[in-house]
Design an enzyme around this catalytic site. Structure first.
Site, mmCIF file in Angstrom:
data_model
loop_
_atom_site.group_PDB
_atom_site.id
_atom_site.type_symbol
_atom_site.label_atom_id
_atom_site.label_comp_id
_atom_site.label_asym_id
_atom_site.label_seq_id
_atom_site.Cartn_x
_atom_site.Cartn_y
_atom_site.Cartn_z
ATOM 1 N N LYS A 3 0.855 -1.196 0.000
ATOM 2 C CA LYS A 3 0.000 0.000 0.000
ATOM 3 C C LYS A 3 0.890 1.244 0.000
ATOM 4 C CE LYS A 3 -1.745 2.715 2.882
ATOM 5 N NZ LYS A 3 -1.614 3.872 1.975
ATOM 6 N N GLY A 9 7.254 5.285 7.786
ATOM 7 C CA GLY A 9 6.303 6.390 7.858
ATOM 8 C C GLY A 9 6.395 7.008 9.238
ATOM 9 N N SER A 10 5.305 7.615 9.666
ATOM 10 C CA SER A 10 5.384 8.355 10.925
ATOM 11 C C SER A 10 5.264 7.423 12.132
ATOM 12 C CB SER A 10 4.311 9.433 10.957
ATOM 13 O OG SER A 10 3.049 8.830 10.808
ATOM 14 N N THR A 11 5.780 7.908 13.242
ATOM 15 C CA THR A 11 5.817 7.119 14.476
ATOM 16 C C THR A 11 4.400 6.777 14.952
ATOM 17 O OG1 THR A 11 7.914 8.113 15.050
ATOM 18 C CG2 THR A 11 6.659 7.196 16.879
ATOM 19 N N GLY A 12 3.495 7.759 14.878
ATOM 20 C CA GLY A 12 2.128 7.534 15.363
ATOM 21 C C GLY A 12 1.432 6.421 14.597
ATOM 22 N N VAL A 13 1.562 6.417 13.281
ATOM 23 C CA VAL A 13 0.913 5.377 12.474
ATOM 24 C C VAL A 13 1.528 4.013 12.792
ATOM 25 C CG1 VAL A 13 0.529 4.522 10.128
ATOM 26 C CG2 VAL A 13 0.213 6.949 10.617
ATOM 27 N N GLU A 29 10.510 1.800 10.222
ATOM 28 C CA GLU A 29 11.435 2.934 10.311
ATOM 29 C C GLU A 29 10.561 4.176 10.306
ATOM 30 O OE1 GLU A 29 14.398 2.287 11.066
ATOM 31 O OE2 GLU A 29 14.309 0.155 10.584
ATOM 32 N N CYS A 67 13.407 11.879 6.575
ATOM 33 C CA CYS A 67 13.361 11.460 7.980
ATOM 34 C C CYS A 67 14.656 11.842 8.661
ATOM 35 C CB CYS A 67 13.130 9.965 8.066
ATOM 36 S SG CYS A 67 14.274 9.062 7.040
ATOM 37 N N GLU A 106 8.615 16.504 15.584
ATOM 38 C CA GLU A 106 8.957 16.376 14.164
ATOM 39 C C GLU A 106 7.989 17.238 13.350
ATOM 40 O OE1 GLU A 106 8.025 12.793 11.774
ATOM 41 O OE2 GLU A 106 10.111 12.824 11.114
HETATM 42 P P1 NAD Z 1 2.546 8.525 7.218
HETATM 43 O O1 NAD Z 1 2.793 7.831 8.507
HETATM 44 O O2 NAD Z 1 1.523 9.575 7.166
HETATM 45 O O3 NAD Z 1 2.147 7.445 6.104
HETATM 46 C C1 NAD Z 1 2.940 6.304 5.852
HETATM 47 C C2 NAD Z 1 2.069 5.249 5.227
HETATM 48 O O4 NAD Z 1 1.149 4.765 6.211
HETATM 49 C C3 NAD Z 1 1.215 5.748 4.057
HETATM 50 O O5 NAD Z 1 1.173 4.761 3.051
HETATM 51 C C4 NAD Z 1 -0.135 5.931 4.710
HETATM 52 O O6 NAD Z 1 -1.201 5.877 3.797
HETATM 53 C C5 NAD Z 1 -0.160 4.742 5.648
HETATM 54 N N1 NAD Z 1 -1.144 4.809 6.724
HETATM 55 C C6 NAD Z 1 -1.546 5.887 7.427
HETATM 56 N N2 NAD Z 1 -2.466 5.525 8.342
HETATM 57 C C7 NAD Z 1 -2.652 4.184 8.206
HETATM 58 C C8 NAD Z 1 -3.472 3.220 8.859
HETATM 59 N N3 NAD Z 1 -4.281 3.559 9.851
HETATM 60 N N4 NAD Z 1 -3.397 1.935 8.449
HETATM 61 C C9 NAD Z 1 -2.565 1.560 7.456
HETATM 62 N N5 NAD Z 1 -1.763 2.431 6.804
HETATM 63 C C10 NAD Z 1 -1.808 3.726 7.175
HETATM 64 O O7 NAD Z 1 3.972 9.079 6.733
HETATM 65 P P2 NAD Z 1 4.323 9.977 5.458
HETATM 66 O O8 NAD Z 1 3.798 11.348 5.683
HETATM 67 O O9 NAD Z 1 4.006 9.283 4.189
HETATM 68 O O10 NAD Z 1 5.919 10.007 5.582
HETATM 69 C C11 NAD Z 1 6.582 10.853 6.456
HETATM 70 C C12 NAD Z 1 6.987 10.139 7.729
HETATM 71 O O11 NAD Z 1 7.792 9.019 7.411
HETATM 72 C C13 NAD Z 1 7.844 11.015 8.639
HETATM 73 O O12 NAD Z 1 7.471 10.815 9.968
HETATM 74 C C14 NAD Z 1 9.257 10.498 8.377
HETATM 75 O O13 NAD Z 1 10.173 10.744 9.436
HETATM 76 C C15 NAD Z 1 8.999 9.043 8.173
HETATM 77 N N6 NAD Z 1 10.073 8.400 7.402
HETATM 78 C C16 NAD Z 1 10.974 7.630 8.083
HETATM 79 C C17 NAD Z 1 12.024 7.030 7.413
HETATM 80 C C18 NAD Z 1 13.039 6.195 8.147
HETATM 81 O O14 NAD Z 1 13.803 5.485 7.500
HETATM 82 N N7 NAD Z 1 13.083 6.252 9.473
HETATM 83 C C19 NAD Z 1 12.144 7.199 6.032
HETATM 84 C C20 NAD Z 1 11.194 7.968 5.358
HETATM 85 C C21 NAD Z 1 10.162 8.567 6.059
#
Ligand code: NAD
Length: 542
Positions: free
Chosen positions: A213, A266-270, A294, A328, A426
């Site tokens: 996804k 993606g983000s920590t909360g998700v 990550e 990130c 962040e």
């Molecule tokens: P995001 O958490 O908003 O989304 C990430 C993914 O999760 C997306 O595909 C989104 O549609 C999906 N998602 C959201 N809610 C969901 C749910 N309830 N169930 C299933 N999937 C769900 O993050 P973003 O805005 O796309 O990316 C930015 C974040 O990613 C920042 O916090 C950044 O620090 C982090 N990031 C971390 C790294 C790393 O290697 N540590 C690398 C890149 C980005």
């Protein structure tokens, strides 16, 4: 049947093209960008079992730097598409898992060569359009990093397979690295095309099947990834791409007993939410799902009084503002000693004021747009908040405009409050917060830095004093999974700086390293005894 133990080509980092004025690479990439910008609106399908799936629920895709321009639409699915994707993956599993590893390796080596050649411009241009990256940011992400992920992971896969136990006389002990017994759910962020592809490719390379996804704001380049996988020969059903809303996908996936792994960035909360969902369903699974995530960062530059002011200012300018701070690893807080601050401030303000901002089509733009309106409003909200606080001051930037694209001018904030909100949270945008500390309070400031945010992804120490470097390296041991000395904290290269952070920043399984691949296999130990005993009595019984 294979009757040889194969070695794979040695992985070498893909050279980064410069795209300097007058080069053919620049002309051809910009031509591709214009072609894709002006082509007939495209209709991005879902990919399930190798088939393109279209729906009546179509969502528009626009470049963040020109949001009135519609590039096309992507097809939005529902729970039934997620069910079908799982079914397709599970049907493909046996044949894929049983395919000899060298065949899987060949597919991903071919993907690397296709991307280095005929797919390069298309992948880079789609990333410039979808995610508003300039030519250089697109090249280091969508082309080079992804090529490196494919090539290095093939090499790491063979290194892993070569890890075998000892055998005493009379027996032979073997380890085999089985794919997980189920499917892997890959959930990917908008900001790196390479991460999106790698989160699918790494488990697939190890013999797993995947339901992917992507982020909605990355769909335009996600389609090019699927085209690349197809061209490289990834069989139908091995990697299935669905575009559905996160909770809808999660609801189906996390209740499925065949879920064998989550590969998330993606983000920590998700991530925390998804982990809880898996926990809530733990009794329903056939195996304990592998959870790799990550996540966010609040990455720092720590400066010692012995550092060079121009080097510090440049590390901040590049580390905080390339790709609009949407990495990130982007530097988003800096601790600068009072003796250096006047010079660092002057050079930094000069550099940031000289940035050009606009469309990636004009390659003189260092800064482009942030990803979408939600991100724009959130970042603008932080800037508005800063303006109302009397313990912080914006020294450059602080303006924003979404009339044409989601443009936020790179913003530097100086605060006298060591726990100021933007030193802790962040923001994921072009906002850098600086705390100026008394030059002789280096060690106390290291403690302060370490305790200021919940994250521990990247960070750097800038110093010309070797003792100070050692003190910081030790004091910040757990503050970053990627620690830099006299450098900005961004720009990790596959094979050189394995990437990932701890604490709130993730499980630190180091993308693009053997450590990550290990999460996608379940080892089976095989002990063979050549001449088994024929009497139960041990000598001590006599
Ligand atoms: P995001 O958490 O908003 O989304 C990430 C993914 O999760 C997306 O595909 C989104 O549609 C999906 N998602 C959201 N809610 C969901 C749910 N309830 N169930 C299933 N999937 C769900 O993050 P973003 O805005 O796309 O990316 C930015 C974040 O990613 C920042 O916090 C950044 O620090 C982090 N990031 C971390 C790294 C790393 O290697 N540590 C690398 C890149 C980005």
């Amino acid at each position: 049947m294979s009757n040889a133990i194969f070695t794979v080509p040695k992985a070498i980092n893909e050279p980064v093209k410069a795209y300097a004025p007058g080069t053919s690479e620049r002309d051809s990439l910009i031509a591709e960008y214009k072609k894709m910008l002006n082509q007939e609106a495209i209709d991005v399908p879902m990919y399930i079992n190798g088939e393109k799936v279209y729906t009546t629920n179509k969502k528009p895709m626009s470049p963040p730097h020109d949001h009135k321009k519609v590039l096309g639409h992507f097809n939005y699915g529902d729970a039934s598409h997620v069910e079908k994707a799982i079914e397709a993956a599970m049907n493909a599993r046996e044949a894929w898992a049983n395919l000899p590893w060298e065949q899987r390796a060949a597919i991903f080596l071919k993907a690397a060569d296709l991307l280095a050649g005929p797919f390069r411009n298309k992948m880079n241009a789609s990333t410039m359009l979808a995610q508003s990256k300039n030519v250089f940011q697109a090249e280091i992400d969508a082309a080079c990093e992804l090529i490196d992920f494919f090539r290095f992971n093939v090499q790491y896969m063979t290194q892993l397979y070569r890890e075998q136990p000892e055998s005493l006389p009379g027996m032979w002990n073997r380890l085999e690295y089985r794919p997980l017994e189920g499917f892997v759910f890959a959930v990917t962020p908008f900001n790196f095309t390479s991460i999106a592809a790698n989160l699918c490719a790494a488990p697939a390379m190890m013999g797993n099947v995947v339901v992917w996804k992507p982020a909605e704001s990355q769909m335009y380049s996600a389609q090019v990834i699927m085209e690349l996988f197809e061209a490289a020969g990834v069989p139908a059903g091995v990697i299935n791409m669905v575009s559905v809303d996160g909770p809808t996908a999660g609801d189906v996936i996390f209740k499925n007993k065949h879920l064998a792994g989550l590969h998330f960035t993606g983000s920590t909360g998700v991530f925390r939410h998804l982990w809880k969902e898996i926990g809530n369903n733990i009794e329903n699974y056939r195996s304990y799902p592998r959870i790799v995530g990550e996540t966010g960062g609040k990455d720092f530059i720590m400066v010692h009084k012995s550092a060079n002011a121009a080097e510090v200012a440049t590390a901040i300018a590049r580390g905080a503002f390339e790709f609009q701070g949407q990495k990130c690893s982007a530097a988003s807080r800096a601790y600068v000693p009072s003796n250096l601050w006047p010079d660092v401030k002057r050079i930094l303000v000069e550099q940031v004021s000289s940035f050009k901002m606009g469309s990636p089509e004009d390659t003189s733009n260092f800064v482009n747009a942030v990803i979408d309106e939600r991100a724009f409003d959130k970042i603008a909200g932080y800037i508005d908040y800063i303006k109302t606080q009397n313990d912080a001051e914006i020294i450059v930037g602080g303006t924003y405009d979404k009339s044409v694209g989601y443009f936020i001018s790179p913003t530097v904030v100086v605060t006298t409050n060591p726990k100021f909100r933007t030193l802790c949270e962040e923001i994921f945008g072009p906002v850098m917060t600086i705390f100026v500390y008394p030059e002789n309070e280096f060690e106390a400031t290291l403690q302060l830095l370490d305790g200021t945010s919940e994250y521990a992804l990247t960070g750097s120490i800038m110093s010309n004093d070797r003792y100070a470097i050692q003190v910081a390296t030790k004091a910040l041991e757990n503050a970053a999974g990627n620690f830099y000395i006299n450098d900005k904290p961004t720009g990790a290269v596959v094979g050189q700086q394995p990437f990932g952070g701890a604490r709130g920043s993730g499980t630190n399984d180091k993308a693009g390293a053997a450590m990550n691949l290990l999460r996608w296999v379940s080892a089976r130990t095989i002990k063979e005894t050549f001449v088994p005993p024929t009497d139960y009595k041990y000598p001590f019984l006599g």
